[in-house]
Design a protein around this motif. Structure first.
Motif, short mmCIF file in Angstrom:
data_model
loop_
_atom_site.label_atom_id
_atom_site.label_comp_id
_atom_site.label_asym_id
_atom_site.label_seq_id
_atom_site.Cartn_x
_atom_site.Cartn_y
_atom_site.Cartn_z
N ILE A 18 45.43 39.06 29.73
CA ILE A 18 44.97 37.86 29.02
C ILE A 18 44.51 36.86 30.06
CG2 ILE A 18 45.61 35.97 27.48
CD1 ILE A 18 47.77 37.82 26.33
N ASN A 19 43.24 36.47 29.97
CA ASN A 19 42.69 35.46 30.86
C ASN A 19 41.70 34.64 30.06
OD1 ASN A 19 40.93 34.12 32.79
ND2 ASN A 19 42.01 35.31 34.33
N LEU A 20 41.97 33.34 29.92
CA LEU A 20 41.15 32.48 29.08
C LEU A 20 40.31 31.50 29.88
CD1 LEU A 20 43.81 31.82 26.32
CD2 LEU A 20 42.03 33.56 26.39
N GLY A 21 40.07 31.84 31.15
CA GLY A 21 39.24 30.98 31.99
C GLY A 21 37.78 31.00 31.54
N ARG A 25 35.82 32.70 38.69
CA ARG A 25 36.24 32.22 40.00
C ARG A 25 37.50 32.97 40.42
NH1 ARG A 25 35.64 25.90 40.37
NH2 ARG A 25 35.99 26.51 42.52
N GLY A 26 38.38 32.32 41.16
CA GLY A 26 39.55 32.98 41.74
C GLY A 26 40.45 33.71 40.76
N GLY A 27 40.93 33.02 39.74
CA GLY A 27 41.84 33.64 38.78
C GLY A 27 41.20 34.76 38.00
N GLU A 28 39.95 34.57 37.63
CA GLU A 28 39.23 35.60 36.87
C GLU A 28 38.96 36.83 37.75
OE1 GLU A 28 39.44 32.04 35.06
OE2 GLU A 28 38.16 32.25 36.83
N ARG A 29 38.66 36.59 39.00
CA ARG A 29 38.49 37.72 39.93
C ARG A 29 39.80 38.47 40.13
NH1 ARG A 29 33.55 37.66 42.51
NH2 ARG A 29 32.47 35.67 42.45
N GLN A 30 40.92 37.72 40.16
CA GLN A 30 42.22 38.36 40.32
C GLN A 30 42.60 39.17 39.09
OE1 GLN A 30 45.06 35.35 41.38
NE2 GLN A 30 44.15 35.01 43.38
N GLY A 53 32.62 34.20 32.11
CA GLY A 53 32.18 35.04 33.22
C GLY A 53 32.94 36.36 33.28
N LEU A 54 34.23 36.31 33.00
CA LEU A 54 35.04 37.53 33.02
C LEU A 54 34.62 38.46 31.89
CD1 LEU A 54 37.34 39.20 34.19
CD2 LEU A 54 38.94 37.86 32.81
N SER A 55 34.35 37.91 30.74
CA SER A 55 33.89 38.73 29.61
C SER A 55 32.61 39.48 29.97
CB SER A 55 33.65 37.84 28.39
OG SER A 55 33.08 38.57 27.34
#
Length: 85
Positions: A18-21, A25-30, A53-55
């Motif tokens: 689960i990533n809601l950014g 950037r950093g967290g989404e890349r992680q 961006g992650l999507s």
């Protein structure tokens, strides 16, 4: 004849990330890098913000299920319900 370095893990594990950014950037890349690295070995789903961006990055990975949601503060409970399915 060359053997593959790693065999797929014969395990019914399913990971849900689960990533809601908003961006990538950093967290989404992680989040993205382990998802990509584990794709050949485990079943995975990612719950991400719609049009983030992650999507967009995860769309290129064919083995990953994505759940795109509209993120609002009042919908956290719905996120967990969707992820638990």
């Amino acid at each position: 004849m060359n053997k593959p370095i790693r065999e797929p893990i014969p395990n019914p594990i399913h990971l849900c990330h689960i990533n809601l950014g908003k961006g990538f950037r950093g967290g989404e890349r992680q989040t993205f890098l382990p998802v990509k690295a584990l794709a050949p070995y485990l079943s995975q789903t990612a719950v991400v913000r719609k049009c983030s961006g992650l999507s967009k990055a995860l769309k290129d990975l064919s083995d990953i299920g994505t759940i795109d949601i509209n993120h609002t503060k009042d919908r956290y409970l719905e996120i967990y319900r969707v992820a638990a399915k």
